[in-house]
Write an enzyme that holds these catalytic residues in place. Structure first.
Site, mmCIF file in Angstrom:
data_model
loop_
_atom_site.group_PDB
_atom_site.id
_atom_site.type_symbol
_atom_site.label_atom_id
_atom_site.label_comp_id
_atom_site.label_asym_id
_atom_site.label_seq_id
_atom_site.Cartn_x
_atom_site.Cartn_y
_atom_site.Cartn_z
ATOM 1 N N GLY A 1 10.625 14.724 2.132
ATOM 2 C CA GLY A 1 12.171 14.126 2.531
ATOM 3 C C GLY A 1 12.233 12.681 2.803
ATOM 4 O O GLY A 1 13.086 12.399 3.235
ATOM 5 N N GLU B 1 12.460 11.201 -0.668
ATOM 6 C CA GLU B 1 13.883 11.493 -0.841
ATOM 7 C C GLU B 1 14.759 10.406 -0.287
ATOM 8 O O GLU B 1 15.578 10.084 -0.867
ATOM 9 C CB GLU B 1 13.588 12.596 -0.957
ATOM 10 C CG GLU B 1 12.564 13.619 -1.660
ATOM 11 C CD GLU B 1 12.927 15.147 -1.691
ATOM 12 O OE1 GLU B 1 12.533 15.348 -0.251
ATOM 13 O OE2 GLU B 1 12.814 16.015 -2.215
ATOM 14 N N ALA C 1 10.169 16.376 6.072
ATOM 15 C CA ALA C 1 10.828 17.060 7.101
ATOM 16 C C ALA C 1 10.113 17.873 7.640
ATOM 17 O O ALA C 1 8.997 17.382 7.336
ATOM 18 C CB ALA C 1 11.672 18.704 5.843
ATOM 19 N N GLU D 1 4.845 17.869 -0.680
ATOM 20 C CA GLU D 1 5.247 19.277 -0.380
ATOM 21 C C GLU D 1 4.135 20.620 -0.757
ATOM 22 O O GLU D 1 3.873 21.058 -0.448
ATOM 23 C CB GLU D 1 6.614 19.424 -0.626
ATOM 24 C CG GLU D 1 7.247 18.351 0.005
ATOM 25 C CD GLU D 1 8.142 17.624 -0.825
ATOM 26 O OE1 GLU D 1 7.133 16.843 -1.623
ATOM 27 O OE2 GLU D 1 9.000 16.720 0.213
#
Ligand code: HXC
Length: 258
Positions: A109, A112, A65, A132
């Site tokens: 992300g 993911e 992200a 993260e």
């Protein structure tokens, strides 16, 4: 379709989405996810598309992200706007199969997003991780849930808690990726796999995707019952008649996708 941060094209019966933020290693902000979502809507609505490939660049599938974009969010910003995570369900709810073709970094992300797809094909350069924890946060789009289902608790805990990266060979051994291919063959290999899938009966392919996913949402007994019902329902398809007749008549089937 006009997009700024992704490229889309159609190759035969395959829809291709290429993340295109090279300078930020394809970091995923809400605009990228909005565009992926719109592209999936279009491919899903297109009868001529039977499978989808999502890929990035040689250097990064996606490095996570967008850290700069979310750094100053308050809890209320994030919660009310469902920032960063709002479109991720769209990838999950796509009924046509999606292959993630991953080269380079697939972190946070990015990992993911790959795991939300149905098949991950990795270049030998691929590196997966959920780092993260180093940023003072945790995976927010399936890292703590899909990763243990894919690779087991031991490795999922290791990756999420230590932030170390897993290379392609380890990811294949652990069951996260279905195949590892030389980096220069990645797209070709992923497109060939997608073309193969798209050559089969689309409703059957959708039934298979739905049934395999059911394995992660139900007990074995419930899953088997679901599979049996769907299996029986496939006998209502013209493509089942065609597929079995073609076998008996020793010819290639010609599926009409109905
Ligand atoms: C925003 C990013 C980024 C990210 C890299 N960049 N990752 N920008 N968000 N996640 C940018 C860098 O700031 C830099 O921009 C450019 O991409 C190149 O990155 P470098 O760090 O210079 O490259 P390198 O030294 O090769 O290191 C590559 C890297 C590192 C190991 C991938 O960039 C890195 O650790 N990135 C962050 C990985 C991460 O923590 N991901 C998880 C994010 S949180 P400039 O402008 O300086 O050139 C997350 C939560 C998900 O994903 C929640 C649910 C969706």
């Amino acid at each position: 379709m006009n997009h700024e941060l992704i490229l889309t094209e159609t190759r035969g019966r395959v829809g291709l989405i290429t993340l295109n933020r090279p300078k930020a290693l394809n970091a995923l902000n809400d605009q990228v996810m909005d565009e992926i979502s719109a592209a999936l809507d279009a491919f899903e609505a297109d009868e001529g598309i039977g499978a989808i490939v999502i890929t990035g660049s040689d250097r990064a599938f996606a490095a996570g992200a967008d850290i700069g974009a979310m750094a100053d969010y308050s809890y209320m910003d994030a919660y009310k706007g469902d920032y960063i995570t709002r479109n991720w369900e769209r990838v999950k709810t796509c009924r046509k199969p999606i292959i993630a073709a991953v080269a380079g970094f697939a972190l946070g992300g990015g990992c993911e997003l790959a795991m939300t797809c149905d098949i991950i094909i990795a270049a030998d350069s691929a590196r997966f991780g959920q780092p993260e924890v180093k940023l003072g946060t945790l995976p927010g789009a399936g890292g703590t849930q899909r990763l243990p289902r894919a690779v087991g608790k031991a490795k999922a805990m290791d990756l999420c808690l230590t932030a170390r990266f897993m290379d392609a060979a380890e990811a294949e051994k652990a069951g996260l990726v279905s195949r590892v291919v030389p980096a220069d063959k990645l797209l070709e290999e992923a497109l060939t796999a997608a073309e193969t899938i798209a050559s089969f009966s689309l409703p059957v392919v959708m039934m298979i995707k739905e049934s395999v996913n059911r394995a992660f949402e139900s007990s074995l007994g419930e899953g088997l019952l679901f599979e049996r019902r769907v299996f029986h329902s496939s006998f209502a398809l013209n493509d089942q008649k065609e597929g079995m007749a073609a076998f008996v008549e020793k010819r290639k089937p010609s599926f009409r996708h109905d």
